[in-house]
Design a protein around this motif. Structure first.
Motif, PDB file in Angstrom:
ATOM      1  N   VAL A  52      10.287  -1.951  -8.725  1.00  0.00           N
ATOM      2  CA  VAL A  52       8.759  -2.044  -9.162  1.00  0.00           C
ATOM      3  C   VAL A  52       7.858  -2.227  -8.116  1.00  0.00           C
ATOM      4  CG1 VAL A  52       6.879  -2.586 -10.852  1.00  0.00           C
ATOM      5  CG2 VAL A  52       9.215  -1.788 -11.477  1.00  0.00           C
ATOM      6  N   ILE A  53       8.201  -3.666  -7.423  1.00  0.00           N
ATOM      7  CA  ILE A  53       7.334  -4.328  -6.410  1.00  0.00           C
ATOM      8  C   ILE A  53       7.865  -3.680  -5.210  1.00  0.00           C
ATOM      9  CG2 ILE A  53       6.827  -6.407  -5.388  1.00  0.00           C
ATOM     10  CD1 ILE A  53       7.272  -7.896  -8.028  1.00  0.00           C
ATOM     11  N   PRO A  54       6.824  -3.124  -4.337  1.00  0.00           N
ATOM     12  CA  PRO A  54       6.892  -2.599  -2.946  1.00  0.00           C
ATOM     13  C   PRO A  54       7.607  -3.801  -1.941  1.00  0.00           C
ATOM     14  CG  PRO A  54       4.874  -2.027  -3.534  1.00  0.00           C
ATOM     15  CD  PRO A  54       5.393  -3.237  -4.743  1.00  0.00           C
ATOM     16  N   GLU A  55       8.483  -3.136  -1.356  1.00  0.00           N
ATOM     17  CA  GLU A  55       9.320  -4.010  -0.264  1.00  0.00           C
ATOM     18  C   GLU A  55       8.122  -4.957   0.503  1.00  0.00           C
ATOM     19  OE1 GLU A  55      12.635  -3.595   3.193  1.00  0.00           O
ATOM     20  OE2 GLU A  55      12.064  -1.893   2.278  1.00  0.00           O
ATOM     21  N   GLN A  56       7.020  -4.088   0.977  1.00  0.00           N
ATOM     22  CA  GLN A  56       6.248  -4.849   1.709  1.00  0.00           C
ATOM     23  C   GLN A  56       5.649  -6.396   1.268  1.00  0.00           C
ATOM     24  OE1 GLN A  56       3.265  -1.724   1.767  1.00  0.00           O
ATOM     25  NE2 GLN A  56       1.925  -3.058   0.636  1.00  0.00           N
ATOM     26  N   PRO A  75      -2.066  -6.528  -0.501  1.00  0.00           N
ATOM     27  CA  PRO A  75      -1.861  -7.278  -1.886  1.00  0.00           C
ATOM     28  C   PRO A  75      -0.594  -8.376  -1.774  1.00  0.00           C
ATOM     29  CG  PRO A  75      -1.930  -4.929  -1.876  1.00  0.00           C
ATOM     30  CD  PRO A  75      -1.936  -5.298  -0.487  1.00  0.00           C
ATOM     31  N   SER A  76      -0.760  -9.615  -2.387  1.00  0.00           N
ATOM     32  CA  SER A  76       0.163 -10.458  -2.483  1.00  0.00           C
ATOM     33  C   SER A  76       1.271 -10.058  -3.215  1.00  0.00           C
ATOM     34  CB  SER A  76      -0.638 -11.764  -2.692  1.00  0.00           C
ATOM     35  OG  SER A  76      -1.051 -11.713  -3.889  1.00  0.00           O
ATOM     36  N   TRP A  77       2.508 -10.774  -3.074  1.00  0.00           N
ATOM     37  CA  TRP A  77       3.487 -10.631  -4.108  1.00  0.00           C
ATOM     38  C   TRP A  77       3.154 -11.160  -5.435  1.00  0.00           C
ATOM     39  CZ3 TRP A  77       5.935 -15.410  -6.004  1.00  0.00           C
ATOM     40  CH2 TRP A  77       7.249 -15.050  -6.522  1.00  0.00           C
ATOM     41  N   ARG A  78       2.244 -12.338  -5.261  1.00  0.00           N
ATOM     42  CA  ARG A  78       1.690 -12.848  -6.722  1.00  0.00           C
ATOM     43  C   ARG A  78       1.192 -11.704  -7.571  1.00  0.00           C
ATOM     44  NH1 ARG A  78       2.818 -15.636 -11.153  1.00  0.00           N
ATOM     45  NH2 ARG A  78       0.733 -16.532 -12.273  1.00  0.00           N
ATOM     46  N   THR A 111       2.205   0.635  -9.399  1.00  0.00           N
ATOM     47  CA  THR A 111       2.789  -0.231 -10.009  1.00  0.00           C
ATOM     48  C   THR A 111       3.259   0.327 -11.700  1.00  0.00           C
ATOM     49  OG1 THR A 111       1.807  -2.147  -8.996  1.00  0.00           O
ATOM     50  CG2 THR A 111       3.109  -2.671 -10.768  1.00  0.00           C
ATOM     51  N   TRP A 112       2.152   0.678 -12.083  1.00  0.00           N
ATOM     52  CA  TRP A 112       2.607   1.269 -13.539  1.00  0.00           C
ATOM     53  C   TRP A 112       3.441   2.574 -13.518  1.00  0.00           C
ATOM     54  CZ3 TRP A 112       2.789   0.627 -18.596  1.00  0.00           C
ATOM     55  CH2 TRP A 112       2.860   1.658 -19.397  1.00  0.00           C
ATOM     56  N   LYS A 113       3.259   3.419 -12.465  1.00  0.00           N
ATOM     57  CA  LYS A 113       4.164   4.527 -12.220  1.00  0.00           C
ATOM     58  C   LYS A 113       5.538   4.069 -11.827  1.00  0.00           C
ATOM     59  CE  LYS A 113       0.529   7.760 -10.942  1.00  0.00           C
ATOM     60  NZ  LYS A 113      -0.029   8.797  -9.898  1.00  0.00           N
ATOM     61  N   ARG A 114       5.701   3.192 -10.878  1.00  0.00           N
ATOM     62  CA  ARG A 114       7.063   2.491 -10.822  1.00  0.00           C
ATOM     63  C   ARG A 114       7.588   2.010 -11.863  1.00  0.00           C
ATOM     64  NH1 ARG A 114       8.135   0.593  -5.109  1.00  0.00           N
ATOM     65  NH2 ARG A 114       6.759   1.826  -3.533  1.00  0.00           N
ATOM     66  N   PHE A 115       6.898   1.266 -12.602  1.00  0.00           N
ATOM     67  CA  PHE A 115       7.544   0.656 -13.833  1.00  0.00           C
ATOM     68  C   PHE A 115       8.106   1.488 -14.940  1.00  0.00           C
ATOM     69  CE2 PHE A 115       6.678  -0.739 -18.250  1.00  0.00           C
ATOM     70  CZ  PHE A 115       7.338  -2.070 -18.183  1.00  0.00           C
ATOM     71  N   ILE A 116       7.343   2.681 -15.228  1.00  0.00           N
ATOM     72  CA  ILE A 116       8.130   3.771 -15.896  1.00  0.00           C
ATOM     73  C   ILE A 116       9.090   4.487 -15.249  1.00  0.00           C
ATOM     74  CG2 ILE A 116       7.255   5.973 -16.812  1.00  0.00           C
ATOM     75  CD1 ILE A 116       6.134   3.704 -18.515  1.00  0.00           C
ATOM     76  N   HIS A 117       8.868   4.793 -14.056  1.00  0.00           N
ATOM     77  CA  HIS A 117       9.949   5.222 -13.413  1.00  0.00           C
ATOM     78  C   HIS A 117      11.352   4.598 -13.344  1.00  0.00           C
ATOM     79  CE1 HIS A 117      11.986   7.952 -10.672  1.00  0.00           C
ATOM     80  NE2 HIS A 117      12.611   6.900 -10.010  1.00  0.00           N
ATOM     81  N   SER A 118      11.184   3.191 -13.356  1.00  0.00           N
ATOM     82  CA  SER A 118      12.366   2.226 -13.165  1.00  0.00           C
ATOM     83  C   SER A 118      13.055   2.069 -14.760  1.00  0.00           C
ATOM     84  CB  SER A 118      12.090   0.798 -13.040  1.00  0.00           C
ATOM     85  OG  SER A 118      11.099   0.124 -14.172  1.00  0.00           O
ATOM     86  N   LEU A 119      12.226   2.544 -15.962  1.00  0.00           N
ATOM     87  CA  LEU A 119      12.829   2.514 -17.148  1.00  0.00           C
ATOM     88  C   LEU A 119      13.717   3.791 -17.290  1.00  0.00           C
ATOM     89  CD1 LEU A 119      10.001   1.484 -19.211  1.00  0.00           C
ATOM     90  CD2 LEU A 119      11.819   0.180 -18.810  1.00  0.00           C
ATOM     91  N   GLN A 120      13.100   5.064 -16.753  1.00  0.00           N
ATOM     92  CA  GLN A 120      13.770   6.286 -17.165  1.00  0.00           C
ATOM     93  C   GLN A 120      15.149   6.483 -16.934  1.00  0.00           C
ATOM     94  OE1 GLN A 120      10.890   8.614 -15.365  1.00  0.00           O
ATOM     95  NE2 GLN A 120       9.768   9.158 -17.304  1.00  0.00           N
TER      96      GLN A 120
END
Length: 362
Positions: A52-56, A75-78, A111-120
Motif C-alpha cells: 500500500v505504501i509507495p517504496e519512495q 510525502p512522508s512515511w508517517r 493510497t485508497w486504491k492500493r489499499f483496496i487492491h491489496s485486499l482483492q
C-alpha cells in the motif's frame, strides 16, 4: 422482515501481524487465508503495508546517503501511514454499516486504491463479496472475518492506533509477534531479490517493542511465535485459539477516563517524536547544504553526513525513551514547548559536529 445485519451481529477481528523485516510475516499472511478457510470456513483479508505504501516513502526513512539531502516536498512515511489508517477505518465502517455509506473524500487517492487492491488477491471475504470502489456488500454474519495487517509495527504506539480503531467499531483485536533473531533476519533478507539495507534491520531490532500485557493491558490478546523455520501446525492452532478468543470478546468503546488520558499522552508523545524527527532532518539538510556551499570535499561530506545522521539516530532514540542529553523529559507535556526544547538541544549538538569541519553554520 428486514435483511439488514446490525454491526453487533457480525464477527470481525483485526489482527496486527508484526516483526522485523524478513521475520516471515508475508509468508504467514499469504498462508493464513487458505488455512482459515479450509479449517474453519472463515474469511481472511490481508493488508500488506509494503503493497500500500509507495517504496519512495520507505526510502525517506533511510539515513541520508553520502552528501544527498532529503527532498522535504515529498510525502512522508508517517503521512502515508496516517492515510492507510483512514482507509482501514472506512473499510471497517463498510463492514458494519449500510452499503449506502457516504463515499470517502479520499476515494480517488492512490493510497485508497492500493489499499483496496491489496485486499482483492488474497481475500476470502465471502463468495458474494466484491470490493468495488467504496461499495462493499455485507458478509454473512455467520462467517467470521479476520483482517490481518502485515507490517513491522515496531513501536507500540503504531499498534495502539489500530487497537483504537477496532475498539471504536466494537470489533475483536489481537496481535501476533513473529520473534526472529537479528542474524536470521539479516540472512533471509540477503536472499531476497530486493533486500532492505542491513542497517535498517539492525536499527529496528533495537527499537521494536514486543507486547507487554502486564504494563499495557490492551495488549492482553497477544501471541508470540518463534519464526525459526516453516509454519507448523502448532503455530496455526495457537493462532486460531487467539482469533477465537478475540472474536468471542469484541472490544467495547472506552468509558475509562484514565485510559483516555493515557491514550492522549501516547498520541502527544508520538506527535512530538514525529515533529522532532522532521525538524532534525531539516537541520541536517541545512547543514549539508551549507557544507556543499562551502565546497567541503566529497570525503568530508560523506563523513559529515555520517556523523550527523548517527547523532540524529541516537538523539531520537534517547528522546523516544524519554531523555534528552541524559535528562528526563515529559513527552506528554505541552507539545510546542517540548518540540522547541528538543530542537534547540539537537541544534547545539549539531553545531558542535559541524564546527569540527570548520563550516559557518546558518
Amino acid at each position: 422482515m428486514s435483511s439488514a445485519i446490525e454491526p453487533v451481529e457480525k464477527q470481525v477481528c483485526v489482527c496486527v501481524l508484526f516483526g522485523l523485516p524478513a521475520a516471515g510475516k508475508s509468508t504467514l499472511s499469504r498462508a493464513l487465508p487458505e488455512y482459515l478457510w479450509r479449517r474453519r470456513r472463515w474469511g481472511c483479508a490481508v493488508v500488506s503495508y509494503d503493497d500500500v505504501i509507495p517504496e519512495q516513502a520507505f526510502n525517506l526513512q533511510l539515513e541520508l546517503r553520502e552528501s544527498d539531502t532529503v527532498d522535504e516536498t515529498l510525502p512522508s512515511w508517517r503521512s502515508y501511514r496516517l492515510k492507510l489508517l483512514q482507509c482501514l477505518e472506512y473499510f471497517l465502517q463498510l463492514l458494519g454499516s449500510s452499503p449506502t455509506l457516504c463515499e470517502p473524500p479520499f476515494r480517488e487517492d492512490v493510497t485508497w486504491k492500493r489499499f483496496i487492491h491489496s485486499l482483492q488477491p488474497r481475500s476470502a471475504l465471502s463468495s458474494e463479496t466484491e470490493i468495488s470502489g467504496t461499495h462493499l456488500p455485507h458478509q454473512s454474519a455467520s462467517r467470521p472475518l479476520l483482517i490481518v495487517l502485515d507490517d513491522n509495527f515496531y513501536y507500540r504506539s503504531m499498534r495502539y492506533e489500530v487497537f483504537q480503531l477496532a475498539r471504536k467499531s466494537s470489533l475483536g483485536f489481537c496481535q501476533v509477534f513473529l520473534e526472529c533473531s537479528q542474524d536470521l533476519c539479516l540472512w533471509r533478507n540477503r536472499q531476497r531479490s530486493s533486500p532492505v539495507p542491513d542497517e535498517v534491520i539492525v536499527a529496528m531490532s533495537h527499537r521494536i517493542e514486543p507486547p507487554n500485557p502486564r504494563k499495557h493491558p490492551w495488549e492482553q490478546n497477544s501471541l508470540l511465535l518463534e519464526s525459526g523455520g516453516c509454519i507448523s501446525d502448532d503455530h496455526i492452532q495457537k493462532m486460531i485459539a487467539l482469533f477465537d478468543s478475540a472474536l468471542d470478546n469484541p472490544l467495547k468503546p472506552s468509558e475509562d477516563n484514565t485510559e483516555q488520558k493515557e491514550a492522549d499522552r501516547l498520541c502527544c508523545a508520538t506527535s512530538v517524536l514525529h515533529q522532532a524527527d522532521q525538524a532534525c532532518r531539516h537541520l541536517v539538510s541545512m547543514a549539508m547544504k551549507t557544507a556543499k556551499d562551502n565546497k567541503l570535499s566529497p570525503d568530508n561530506m560523506r563523513l559529515l553526513a555520517a556523523e550527523l545522521n548517527k547523532l540524529k539516530g541516537v538523539f531520537l532514540e534517547d528522546l523516544r525513551r524519554g531523555h534528552v542529553r541524559g535528562n528526563p523529559i515529559d513527552l506528554g507535556g505541552r507539545e510546542e514547548d517540548v518540540v522547541r526544547l528538543v530542537v534547540s538541544q539537537f541544534e547545539q549538538l549539531k553545531m558542535d559536529i559541524v564546527g569540527t569541519f570548520c563550516l559557518n553554520t546558518p
